[in-house]
Design a protein around this motif. Sequence first.
Motif, PDB file in Angstrom:
ATOM      1  N   LEU A 119      72.986  -4.872  43.128  1.00  0.00           N
ATOM      2  CA  LEU A 119      72.217  -3.816  43.781  1.00  0.00           C
ATOM      3  C   LEU A 119      73.095  -2.861  44.592  1.00  0.00           C
ATOM      4  N   SER A 120      74.395  -3.111  44.617  1.00  0.00           N
ATOM      5  CA  SER A 120      75.289  -2.283  45.432  1.00  0.00           C
ATOM      6  C   SER A 120      75.228  -0.792  45.106  1.00  0.00           C
ATOM      7  N   PRO A 121      74.970  -0.371  43.846  1.00  0.00           N
ATOM      8  CA  PRO A 121      74.865   1.078  43.590  1.00  0.00           C
ATOM      9  C   PRO A 121      73.783   1.767  44.414  1.00  0.00           C
ATOM     10  N   PHE A 122      72.744   1.033  44.791  1.00  0.00           N
ATOM     11  CA  PHE A 122      71.658   1.647  45.548  1.00  0.00           C
ATOM     12  C   PHE A 122      71.995   1.768  47.040  1.00  0.00           C
ATOM     13  N   LEU A 123      73.058   1.104  47.458  1.00  0.00           N
ATOM     14  CA  LEU A 123      73.594   1.343  48.792  1.00  0.00           C
ATOM     15  C   LEU A 123      74.463   2.600  48.785  1.00  0.00           C
TER      16      LEU A 123
END
Length: 297
Positions: free
Chosen positions: A181-185
Amino acid sequence: MTQNSDILCIGSVLWDVIGRSASHMRQGSDVPGRITRLPGGVAMNIAMTLVRFGMTPTLLTAIGSDPEGDELVHACKRLGMDTTHVYRSQDLPTDRYMAVEGANGLIAAIADAHSLEAAGAKILRPLIHGPLGYENTPFEGQIALDGNLTLDLLEEIAVSPAFARADLRVAPASPGKAERLSPFLKHGRATLYVNLEEAGLLCQREFADSETAARALLDRGALRALVTDGGNSATVASAQAVITQKPPSVLVTRVTGAGDTFMAAHIAAEANGASIDEALTRALHAAATYVSGETPL
């Protein structure tokens, strides 16, 4: 959007094979219990709860053209979901999830979502090439997305014009996939639904409580964060407000799908106009009811 649909659910739709026992278990335990096979997967669990709250979800996923896949698609339709845009693979089997639960919680689980991962961007064609949306006229409704997709595909979604106007809600499939989910950070496009462990993995540190974790996710770029910590607390955090509540105390009889139930109940509450505080309360009560075994499996 598909006629009569209220939300898109993107991610894993598979068969859950779950063994449950009333006994406390450890590695090597051999105990009596019950084994069930039910429609499952993060996207499916979210969709089933949305249906219970009166919403009609459209599924975007990959399901094999094997007999298990035919049976699963039929089950989805029977449960009130739109399967019009499901990608049916001719050469990939229908995915499965297997878990063992005891009186002391989840003992072990294996998620076989390899067909979903192999299908990749094919499941998104209705959002990019129509009829649900196009890159120059993107979809503008609610989307529930799960982390069973590959990191490359999640990164594409985080920046794609096809998702630029959507109300995007994202959850990891498990702690082992939380870092996907890091891309959404990085791009601040989505509301993240995570537990305390998953928040720690995303932020690369340990947290003592849900509020600290939710604030840290905002600091790292999340548009909004909802963090749960079992029966201890849950926090919703955004630039406008940070609210923490304690869940109701219940006897836990099952855990698989609890986080998905929380997320779906929160989405449904907000869709019905609930305030930030009330939506969190409703989600916590729905999750507590679920883990107590008082709602249908």
